[in-house]
Design an enzyme around this catalytic site. Structure first.
Site, mmCIF file in Angstrom:
data_model
loop_
_atom_site.group_PDB
_atom_site.id
_atom_site.type_symbol
_atom_site.label_atom_id
_atom_site.label_comp_id
_atom_site.label_asym_id
_atom_site.label_seq_id
_atom_site.Cartn_x
_atom_site.Cartn_y
_atom_site.Cartn_z
ATOM 1 N N TRP A 26 0.837 -1.210 0.000
ATOM 2 C CA TRP A 26 0.000 0.000 0.000
ATOM 3 C C TRP A 26 0.871 1.260 0.000
ATOM 4 C CZ3 TRP A 26 -0.136 -3.919 3.655
ATOM 5 C CH2 TRP A 26 0.638 -3.723 4.784
ATOM 6 N N ARG A 27 2.147 1.085 -0.246
ATOM 7 C CA ARG A 27 3.084 2.194 -0.105
ATOM 8 C C ARG A 27 3.835 2.391 -1.413
ATOM 9 N NH1 ARG A 27 7.659 1.591 4.545
ATOM 10 N NH2 ARG A 27 6.068 2.389 5.953
ATOM 11 N N GLU A 45 -4.766 1.325 6.246
ATOM 12 C CA GLU A 45 -4.764 1.927 7.581
ATOM 13 C C GLU A 45 -5.855 1.346 8.468
ATOM 14 O OE1 GLU A 45 -2.475 3.498 8.849
ATOM 15 O OE2 GLU A 45 -1.331 3.932 7.050
ATOM 16 N N GLN A 50 -4.345 -1.869 15.188
ATOM 17 C CA GLN A 50 -4.151 -2.918 16.201
ATOM 18 C C GLN A 50 -3.868 -4.283 15.587
ATOM 19 O OE1 GLN A 50 -4.626 -1.891 19.906
ATOM 20 N NE2 GLN A 50 -3.856 -0.334 18.497
ATOM 21 N N THR A 51 -3.348 -4.287 14.371
ATOM 22 C CA THR A 51 -3.131 -5.541 13.654
ATOM 23 C C THR A 51 -1.760 -5.515 12.984
ATOM 24 O OG1 THR A 51 -5.512 -5.619 13.257
ATOM 25 C CG2 THR A 51 -4.157 -7.099 11.937
ATOM 26 N N GLY A 89 -10.496 -9.798 13.264
ATOM 27 C CA GLY A 89 -10.816 -9.205 14.548
ATOM 28 C C GLY A 89 -11.315 -7.777 14.467
ATOM 29 N N TYR A 128 -5.762 9.476 14.102
ATOM 30 C CA TYR A 128 -4.587 8.868 13.489
ATOM 31 C C TYR A 128 -4.808 8.633 11.986
ATOM 32 C CZ TYR A 128 -1.661 5.486 11.388
ATOM 33 O OH TYR A 128 -0.864 4.879 10.466
ATOM 34 N N ASP A 146 0.810 7.238 16.150
ATOM 35 C CA ASP A 146 0.262 5.906 16.412
ATOM 36 C C ASP A 146 1.094 5.266 17.528
ATOM 37 O OD1 ASP A 146 2.635 5.356 15.175
ATOM 38 O OD2 ASP A 146 1.869 3.640 14.079
ATOM 39 N N CYS A 205 20.155 -0.058 19.447
ATOM 40 C CA CYS A 205 20.557 1.356 19.461
ATOM 41 C C CYS A 205 21.834 1.591 18.646
ATOM 42 C CB CYS A 205 20.746 1.836 20.891
ATOM 43 S SG CYS A 205 19.234 1.743 21.896
ATOM 44 N N CYS A 208 20.962 2.634 15.256
ATOM 45 C CA CYS A 208 19.861 3.598 15.161
ATOM 46 C C CYS A 208 20.349 4.947 14.644
ATOM 47 C CB CYS A 208 19.189 3.779 16.515
ATOM 48 S SG CYS A 208 17.788 4.919 16.448
ATOM 49 N N CYS A 214 18.845 10.436 21.408
ATOM 50 C CA CYS A 214 17.882 9.690 22.222
ATOM 51 C C CYS A 214 18.176 9.785 23.717
ATOM 52 C CB CYS A 214 17.871 8.225 21.797
ATOM 53 S SG CYS A 214 16.598 7.259 22.633
#
Length: 340
Positions: A26-27, A45, A50-51, A89, A128, A146, A205, A208, A214
DNA sequence: AACACGTGGCG
DNA sequence: TCGCCAAGTGT
């Protein structure tokens, strides 16, 4: 003269994203001067709420293949869409998916609006998702927060307030970091970072791109963030499912539109009662806010009719196509109704 | 504000 | 094994 409003953090993260962005269906990968189909962005989206990405990949492909445009989806039968959603769900998402598609067709001529307020007025689209569609599909600047962003930002800033109380702080911090251009890429970069580098129970880290920025890393304990309010314990409920079989078919009902598994096909049964019940459960299923223990009870078609159960007999060989929620597939599996 | 609302995977 | 966790929204 134009001012470069891109923060150092955004610059670092976007540079990382240009090399490490996940290739998702989807991107559109960064670097191309095109934008993804708003319908596909919206669909992904909603599914991703939650998936996990792994779960969504497959279903996303099925949905956009079967219903290629929002007009196609708006014209679909409710029962087909709900059955296609079975197993994902949070079934209110499927009901709202249809309601939203129909609203987009009826109120917006089949084109998703670009404005966040207009998007939020649609069923199933909250703060969101509205921000995500505005930025990902239309290239607008939006502040996208999110669960991934909450985790990364709370670590970046070592936010000591537990969630959900910290949401306002996190939103403000994200707002301050979000660049005027590529706001969508910036948020998606944070999500990819959250998946690959800054995961809930594992951080890396050393690789990162934001390690020098951070606060949690400086404090030596990135996994301490985000702090979360203690959660309540999960009660246990008990009930019966009724197995009514006739001529190689089993009785299915349609659940009420409101409440658990709303609108989905299911097996008939008793209510689900809190507290004490029979210790012997044939099927145990854990929901978000309670655990359910079900006893399977065989019932004759005559008895089912006498009780006035409003349902229909479904051939056992075609149970896959019924679109049963996982709770009920556990029961049908237990009854040996599906060929593994 | 707090709770209802599913499911599968991972440490 | 089992609690935690995942691209939240609606009420």
């Amino acid at each position: 003269m134009a001012v470069d409003s891109t923060s150092p953090i955004a610059a670092s993260l976007l540079r990382w994203y240009d090399r490490h962005a996940r290739d998702l269906p989807w991107r559109i990968l960064p670097g191309r001067n095109i934008t993804p189909d708003p319908y596909r962005v919206w669909m992904s989206e909603i599914m991703l709420q939650q998936t996990t990405v792994a779960t969504v990949r497959e279903r996303f492909a099925q949905f956009v293949s079967r219903w290629p445009t929002v007009v196609d989806l708006a014209a679909a039968a409710d029962s087909d869409v709900l059955a296609a959603w079975a197993g994902l769900g949070y079934y209110a998402r499927a009901r709202n998916l249809l309601a939203c598609a129909r609203a987009v067709v009826e109120r917006h001529g089949g084109i998703f609006p670009q404005d966040e307020d207009a998007l939020r007025a649609l069923p199933g689209i909250g703060p969101y998702t509205a921000a995500a569609i505005a930025a990902f599909a239309y290239g607008h600047r939006a502040v996208i927060v999110d669960g991934n962003v909450e985790r990364v930002v709370s670590r970046l800033r070592a936010i000591d307030t537990p969630l959900p109380a910290a949401k306002a702080n996190i939103y403000d911090a994200m707002d301050a970091m979000t660049p005027a251009h590529r706001a969508g890429d910036f948020a998606q970069a944070m999500m990819d970072l959250a998946s690959a580098v800054c995961a809930p129970k594992r951080t890396n880290c050393l690789i990162c791109p934001l390690q020098d920025d951070c606060a949690a890393r400086r404090a030596g304990d990135p996994l301490r963030f985000p702090l979360k309010a203690a959660r309540k314990q999960r009660p246990v409920r008990h009930g019966e499912v009724w197995w009514v079989e006739r001529d190689g078919a089993v009785l299915l009902v349609r659940r009420p539109d409101k409440g658990m598994l709303g609108g989905m096909r299911g097996l008939p049964g008793s209510g689900w009662i809190d507290g004490a019940g029979s210790d012997v459960a044939d099927v145990t299923h854990v929901f978000t806010h309670f655990e359910l223990r079900l006893k399977i009870v065989a019932m004759s078609p005559a008895e089912a009719a006498r009780r006035g159960i409003d349902g229909a007999y479904w051939p056992l060989e075609q149970l896959d196509a019924a679109g049963l929620p996982t709770l009920y597939t556990k029961v049908t599996d237990k009854m040996g109704a599906t060929k593994a």
